[in-house]
Design an enzyme around this catalytic site. Structure first.
Site, PDB file in Angstrom:
ATOM      1  N   VAL A 293      43.248  38.431  40.930  1.00 39.86           N
ATOM      2  CA  VAL A 293      42.025  38.253  40.138  1.00 39.86           C
ATOM      3  C   VAL A 293      40.973  37.492  40.938  1.00 39.86           C
ATOM      4  O   VAL A 293      39.784  37.837  40.919  1.00 39.86           O
ATOM      5  CB  VAL A 293      42.322  37.544  38.803  1.00 39.86           C
ATOM      6  CG1 VAL A 293      41.033  37.318  38.019  1.00 39.86           C
ATOM      7  CG2 VAL A 293      43.303  38.350  37.963  1.00 39.86           C
ATOM      8  N   CYS A 294      41.403  36.470  41.661  1.00 39.94           N
ATOM      9  CA  CYS A 294      40.469  35.678  42.464  1.00 39.94           C
ATOM     10  C   CYS A 294      39.784  36.536  43.527  1.00 39.94           C
ATOM     11  O   CYS A 294      38.592  36.363  43.815  1.00 39.94           O
ATOM     12  CB  CYS A 294      41.186  34.511  43.127  1.00 39.94           C
ATOM     13  SG  CYS A 294      41.922  33.337  41.971  1.00 39.94           S
ATOM     14  N   THR A 295      40.524  37.462  44.113  1.00 38.31           N
ATOM     15  CA  THR A 295      39.940  38.338  45.126  1.00 38.31           C
ATOM     16  C   THR A 295      38.828  39.185  44.526  1.00 38.31           C
ATOM     17  O   THR A 295      37.754  39.338  45.131  1.00 38.31           O
ATOM     18  CB  THR A 295      41.028  39.232  45.749  1.00 38.31           C
ATOM     19  OG1 THR A 295      42.019  38.397  46.363  1.00 38.31           O
ATOM     20  CG2 THR A 295      40.448  40.176  46.791  1.00 38.31           C
TER      21      THR A 295
ATOM     22  N   LEU B 287      35.712  36.694  43.748  1.00 39.37           N
ATOM     23  CA  LEU B 287      34.903  36.232  44.870  1.00 39.37           C
ATOM     24  C   LEU B 287      34.188  37.377  45.573  1.00 39.37           C
ATOM     25  O   LEU B 287      33.101  37.193  46.121  1.00 39.37           O
ATOM     26  CB  LEU B 287      35.743  35.401  45.841  1.00 39.37           C
ATOM     27  CG  LEU B 287      35.761  33.907  45.462  1.00 39.37           C
ATOM     28  CD1 LEU B 287      36.585  33.647  44.220  1.00 39.37           C
ATOM     29  CD2 LEU B 287      36.199  33.032  46.617  1.00 39.37           C
TER      30      LEU B 287
ATOM     31  N   ARG C 121      39.772  28.735  36.240  1.00 42.22           N
ATOM     32  CA  ARG C 121      38.580  29.502  36.602  1.00 42.22           C
ATOM     33  C   ARG C 121      37.386  28.802  35.937  1.00 42.22           C
ATOM     34  O   ARG C 121      36.853  29.265  34.929  1.00 42.22           O
ATOM     35  CB  ARG C 121      38.691  30.947  36.132  1.00 42.22           C
ATOM     36  CG  ARG C 121      39.822  31.701  36.769  1.00 42.22           C
ATOM     37  CD  ARG C 121      39.778  33.195  36.492  1.00 42.22           C
ATOM     38  NE  ARG C 121      41.067  33.772  36.835  1.00 42.22           N
ATOM     39  CZ  ARG C 121      41.497  33.982  38.081  1.00 42.22           C
ATOM     40  NH1 ARG C 121      40.715  33.682  39.103  1.00 42.22           N
ATOM     41  NH2 ARG C 121      42.695  34.481  38.300  1.00 42.22           N
TER      42      ARG C 121
END
Length: 220
Positions: A45-47, A50, A128
């Site tokens: 999810v972070c990929t 960002l 987040r």
């Protein structure tokens, strides 16, 4: 969880980042800054998040807004991960800095700790979280998402537009507002003051209570 919230001055922390040492107040300067955390490098999810931040960088730049990321991973991890992010979304270059907080002291002060998510050593991971910081170094708006829910960049842009419109014209923005739509006049402004302040005029909603608190106008 108690901690940094709307109206508070963001701590003037100094951390290593992918762009070298950063002191938060110096980075903010006289602009708006989106200060956001992510749970961990090399995670799915972070990929996507960002990469999206990188894709929206021009939209934020047009609004005079800078981006500043942070997580508990070290700087080298950030730099290695950026290669994956840019490969996932070719053309979305990560030009904003990402700070490193291995000690987790910064995310505690920034109120970005996720109480439910831990790493393999039992250390708490960042949530987040996203703070929109104004030129006065104060938090203007905060979003807080769990690890399982990715953020909506369109809503972040809309929130920036709403904050900047409210600050510029001393108005408020109604539900689902978008730039170009009508804004509302705050209840602390009398009708006489509103006539002087908004010569373009305003409309007052006809409500059963007979109270004229819901007033709409247009601003440039």
């Amino acid at each position: 969880m108690p901690g940094l919230t709307i109206g508070d001055t963001v701590p003037n922390l100094e951390l290593d980042s992918t762009h070298g040492k950063i002191r938060i107040h110096d980075f903010v300067g006289d602009t708006y800054v989106i200060l956001f955390s992510h749970p961990g490098d090399f995670t799915p999810v972070c990929t996507t998040e960002l990469a999206a931040m990188a894709g929206y960088a021009k939209e934020f730049d047009k609004r005079g807004v800078k981006l500043l990321g942070i997580s508990c991973d070290d700087v080298q991890s950030h730099k290695d991960w950026i290669k994956d992010i840019e490969a996932y979304k070719p053309g979305n270059r990560v030009t904003y800095p990402i700070m490193a907080d291995p000690s987790r002291e910064a995310i505690k002060q920034l109120n970005m700790v996720d109480p439910d998510e831990k790493d393999s050593n039992g250390g708490h991971l960042p949530s987040r979280a996203l703070h929109i910081v104004g030129p006065d170094k104060k938090v203007k708006l905060s979003f807080l998402y769990p690890a399982c829910v990715g953020r909506n960049m369109d809503e972040v842009v809309r929130a920036v537009d709403a904050l900047q419109t409210a600050a510029k014209h001393a108005v408020a923005t109604p539900v689902n507002w978008k730039p170009g739509e009508r804004v509302v006049i705050p209840p602390g402004v009398s009708d006489d003051e509103a006539k002087e302040k908004f010569p373009q005029g305003f409309d007052t909603a006809d409500l059963p209570s007979g109270k004229g608190y819901l007033r709409f106008t247009k601003v440039g």
